[in-house]
Design a protein around this motif. Sequence first.
Motif, PDB file in Angstrom:
ATOM      1  N   ILE A 103      21.192 103.397   2.058  1.00 43.97           N
ATOM      2  CA  ILE A 103      21.994 103.178   2.964  1.00 43.97           C
ATOM      3  C   ILE A 103      21.314 102.864   4.166  1.00 43.97           C
ATOM      4  CG2 ILE A 103      24.028 104.013   4.533  1.00 43.97           C
ATOM      5  CD1 ILE A 103      25.130 105.489   2.159  1.00 43.97           C
ATOM      6  N   GLU A 104      21.581 101.943   5.126  1.00 46.20           N
ATOM      7  CA  GLU A 104      20.903 101.883   6.381  1.00 46.20           C
ATOM      8  C   GLU A 104      22.271 101.590   7.501  1.00 46.20           C
ATOM      9  OE1 GLU A 104      19.045  98.083   6.473  1.00 46.20           O
ATOM     10  OE2 GLU A 104      20.736  96.956   5.741  1.00 46.20           O
ATOM     11  N   ILE A 105      21.968 101.978   8.717  1.00 46.06           N
ATOM     12  CA  ILE A 105      22.673 101.452   9.793  1.00 46.06           C
ATOM     13  C   ILE A 105      22.441 100.400  10.439  1.00 46.06           C
ATOM     14  CG2 ILE A 105      23.792 102.376  12.019  1.00 46.06           C
ATOM     15  CD1 ILE A 105      23.494 105.093  11.089  1.00 46.06           C
ATOM     16  N   ILE A 106      23.284  99.291  10.538  1.00 46.11           N
ATOM     17  CA  ILE A 106      22.820  97.993  11.161  1.00 46.11           C
ATOM     18  C   ILE A 106      23.485  97.832  12.694  1.00 46.11           C
ATOM     19  CG2 ILE A 106      22.997  95.546  10.970  1.00 46.11           C
ATOM     20  CD1 ILE A 106      22.894  95.779   7.980  1.00 46.11           C
ATOM     21  N   HIS A 107      22.874  97.466  13.507  1.00 40.07           N
ATOM     22  CA  HIS A 107      23.392  96.967  14.694  1.00 40.07           C
ATOM     23  C   HIS A 107      22.980  95.495  14.899  1.00 40.07           C
ATOM     24  CE1 HIS A 107      23.658  96.184  19.063  1.00 40.07           C
ATOM     25  NE2 HIS A 107      24.865  97.109  18.946  1.00 40.07           N
ATOM     26  N   ASN A 108      23.869  94.749  14.665  1.00 43.22           N
ATOM     27  CA  ASN A 108      23.335  93.117  14.570  1.00 43.22           C
ATOM     28  C   ASN A 108      24.479  92.384  15.094  1.00 43.22           C
ATOM     29  OD1 ASN A 108      22.650  90.523  14.171  1.00 43.22           O
ATOM     30  ND2 ASN A 108      21.397  91.082  12.400  1.00 43.22           N
ATOM     31  N   ILE A 109      24.349  91.911  16.205  1.00 41.17           N
ATOM     32  CA  ILE A 109      25.652  91.208  16.931  1.00 41.17           C
ATOM     33  C   ILE A 109      25.732  89.898  16.337  1.00 41.17           C
ATOM     34  CG2 ILE A 109      25.784  92.586  18.900  1.00 41.17           C
ATOM     35  CD1 ILE A 109      24.262  90.184  20.385  1.00 41.17           C
ATOM     36  N   TYR A 110      24.537  89.267  15.773  1.00 44.39           N
ATOM     37  CA  TYR A 110      24.672  87.837  15.207  1.00 44.39           C
ATOM     38  C   TYR A 110      25.445  87.841  13.830  1.00 44.39           C
ATOM     39  CZ  TYR A 110      21.073  88.205  18.794  1.00 44.39           C
ATOM     40  OH  TYR A 110      20.346  88.281  19.996  1.00 44.39           O
ATOM     41  N   ILE A 111      25.517  88.829  13.065  1.00 46.28           N
ATOM     42  CA  ILE A 111      26.322  88.945  12.009  1.00 46.28           C
ATOM     43  C   ILE A 111      27.498  89.726  12.135  1.00 46.28           C
ATOM     44  CG2 ILE A 111      24.220  88.288  10.417  1.00 46.28           C
ATOM     45  CD1 ILE A 111      24.007  91.261   9.675  1.00 46.28           C
ATOM     46  N   ASN A 112      27.751  90.168  13.415  1.00 47.80           N
ATOM     47  CA  ASN A 112      29.223  90.987  13.781  1.00 47.80           C
ATOM     48  C   ASN A 112      28.931  92.580  12.807  1.00 47.80           C
ATOM     49  OD1 ASN A 112      31.489  91.473  15.138  1.00 47.80           O
ATOM     50  ND2 ASN A 112      32.686  90.791  13.340  1.00 47.80           N
ATOM     51  N   GLN A 113      28.011  93.072  12.695  1.00 49.41           N
ATOM     52  CA  GLN A 113      27.824  94.584  12.313  1.00 49.41           C
ATOM     53  C   GLN A 113      27.259  95.364  13.268  1.00 49.41           C
ATOM     54  OE1 GLN A 113      25.670  94.441   8.612  1.00 49.41           O
ATOM     55  NE2 GLN A 113      27.394  93.983   7.411  1.00 49.41           N
ATOM     56  N   VAL A 114      28.158  95.875  13.939  1.00 46.18           N
ATOM     57  CA  VAL A 114      27.721  96.943  14.912  1.00 46.18           C
ATOM     58  C   VAL A 114      27.942  98.393  14.728  1.00 46.18           C
ATOM     59  CG1 VAL A 114      28.379  97.422  17.330  1.00 46.18           C
ATOM     60  CG2 VAL A 114      28.448  95.169  16.729  1.00 46.18           C
ATOM     61  N   TRP A 115      26.635  98.914  14.400  1.00 48.18           N
ATOM     62  CA  TRP A 115      26.547 100.431  14.030  1.00 48.18           C
ATOM     63  C   TRP A 115      27.371 100.812  12.754  1.00 48.18           C
ATOM     64  CZ3 TRP A 115      22.358 101.588  15.995  1.00 48.18           C
ATOM     65  CH2 TRP A 115      22.333 101.030  17.583  1.00 48.18           C
ATOM     66  N   GLN A 116      27.388  99.762  11.780  1.00 45.92           N
ATOM     67  CA  GLN A 116      28.007  99.985  10.573  1.00 45.92           C
ATOM     68  C   GLN A 116      27.110 100.250   9.332  1.00 45.92           C
ATOM     69  OE1 GLN A 116      30.170  96.366  10.807  1.00 45.92           O
ATOM     70  NE2 GLN A 116      32.037  97.689  10.913  1.00 45.92           N
ATOM     71  N   TRP A 117      27.466 100.885   8.248  1.00 44.55           N
ATOM     72  CA  TRP A 117      26.699 101.074   7.121  1.00 44.55           C
ATOM     73  C   TRP A 117      26.590  99.998   6.108  1.00 44.55           C
ATOM     74  CZ3 TRP A 117      27.434 107.080   5.499  1.00 44.55           C
ATOM     75  CH2 TRP A 117      27.521 107.853   6.642  1.00 44.55           C
ATOM     76  N   ASN A 118      25.439  99.967   5.426  1.00 45.40           N
ATOM     77  CA  ASN A 118      25.211  99.010   4.498  1.00 45.40           C
ATOM     78  C   ASN A 118      24.443  99.366   3.284  1.00 45.40           C
ATOM     79  OD1 ASN A 118      25.077  96.036   3.491  1.00 45.40           O
ATOM     80  ND2 ASN A 118      22.961  96.236   4.198  1.00 45.40           N
ATOM     81  N   ASP A 119      24.729  99.011   2.180  1.00 39.46           N
ATOM     82  CA  ASP A 119      23.671  99.372   1.251  1.00 39.46           C
ATOM     83  C   ASP A 119      22.671  98.274   0.975  1.00 39.46           C
ATOM     84  OD1 ASP A 119      25.780  97.656   0.028  1.00 39.46           O
ATOM     85  OD2 ASP A 119      25.443  98.356  -1.927  1.00 39.46           O
ATOM     86  N   MET A 120      21.368  98.766   0.836  1.00 37.20           N
ATOM     87  CA  MET A 120      20.262  97.723   0.841  1.00 37.20           C
ATOM     88  C   MET A 120      19.221  98.146  -0.298  1.00 37.20           C
ATOM     89  SD  MET A 120      18.867  95.138   1.998  1.00 37.20           S
ATOM     90  CE  MET A 120      19.888  94.485   3.506  1.00 37.20           C
ATOM     91  N   GLU A 121      18.354  97.311  -0.567  1.00 33.82           N
ATOM     92  CA  GLU A 121      17.380  97.603  -1.627  1.00 33.82           C
ATOM     93  C   GLU A 121      16.358  98.372  -0.889  1.00 33.82           C
ATOM     94  OE1 GLU A 121      14.192  97.387  -4.367  1.00 33.82           O
ATOM     95  OE2 GLU A 121      14.042  96.636  -2.189  1.00 33.82           O
ATOM     96  N   CYS A 122      16.179  99.467  -1.436  1.00 32.92           N
ATOM     97  CA  CYS A 122      15.237 100.547  -1.253  1.00 32.92           C
ATOM     98  C   CYS A 122      13.983 100.229  -0.891  1.00 32.92           C
ATOM     99  CB  CYS A 122      15.436 101.685  -2.115  1.00 32.92           C
ATOM    100  SG  CYS A 122      17.221 102.161  -2.540  1.00 32.92           S
ATOM    101  N   ARG A 123      13.388  99.478  -1.691  1.00 39.87           N
ATOM    102  CA  ARG A 123      12.121  99.378  -1.782  1.00 39.87           C
ATOM    103  C   ARG A 123      11.423  98.243  -0.871  1.00 39.87           C
ATOM    104  NH1 ARG A 123       9.133 101.896  -5.202  1.00 39.87           N
ATOM    105  NH2 ARG A 123      10.993 102.111  -6.892  1.00 39.87           N
ATOM    106  N   ASN A 124      12.121  97.123  -0.784  1.00 41.00           N
ATOM    107  CA  ASN A 124      11.813  95.873  -0.247  1.00 41.00           C
ATOM    108  C   ASN A 124      11.784  95.755   1.063  1.00 41.00           C
ATOM    109  OD1 ASN A 124      10.361  94.995  -2.486  1.00 41.00           O
ATOM    110  ND2 ASN A 124      11.928  93.961  -3.270  1.00 41.00           N
ATOM    111  N   GLU A 125      13.146  96.609   1.698  1.00 37.17           N
ATOM    112  CA  GLU A 125      13.508  96.224   3.024  1.00 37.17           C
ATOM    113  C   GLU A 125      12.780  97.084   3.915  1.00 37.17           C
ATOM    114  OE1 GLU A 125      15.606  95.006   6.295  1.00 37.17           O
ATOM    115  OE2 GLU A 125      15.819  94.065   4.154  1.00 37.17           O
TER     116      GLU A 125
END
Length: 152
Positions: free
Chosen positions: A113-135
């Motif tokens: 899990i990561e927390i994303i703040h990215n206004i360009y994809i409309n995710q503001v302080w939300q959680w996202n599951d992501m690939e652990c090794r490459n990101e």
Amino acid sequence: MKKVIILFILAHLVLGAKRYCIPDIKANWFKAHEFCTTLGMELISIESQAEHNALIKFIRSTDKFSNATRFWIGASDLAEEGIYTWISSGRLVTFTNWAANEPNNINNTEHCIEIIHNIYINQVWQWNDMECRNEIAYFVCESEDIQCVDNF
């Protein structure tokens, strides 16, 4: 060695008995966990909206904040698909702040899990599951002062 590592920590915060820091490096989730451990800390566990809000306030006060930024936190479903736990305690994740349609485990590879703040994809302080090794992302470490004996 520890003195060299501590030089990398630029942002830190103390709230009550907990200490937080954001090292001045980016890493994958596993390396982030390893780095926090070398400091005697863990990747952050967020167990309430109040803790989530305090973390956001802290991140916004650092030079790591931007309109498109991401931070690893200490939860994953690596042990069992779809069951998220905190790496520091093994406890189930009960508080969440998932983005819409998350977690989605794209290609069966997203487990951390990561927390994303990215206004360009409309995710503001939300959680996202992501690939652990490459990101590669910034991350937040925390520690809690543990007292074995109560004051009397």
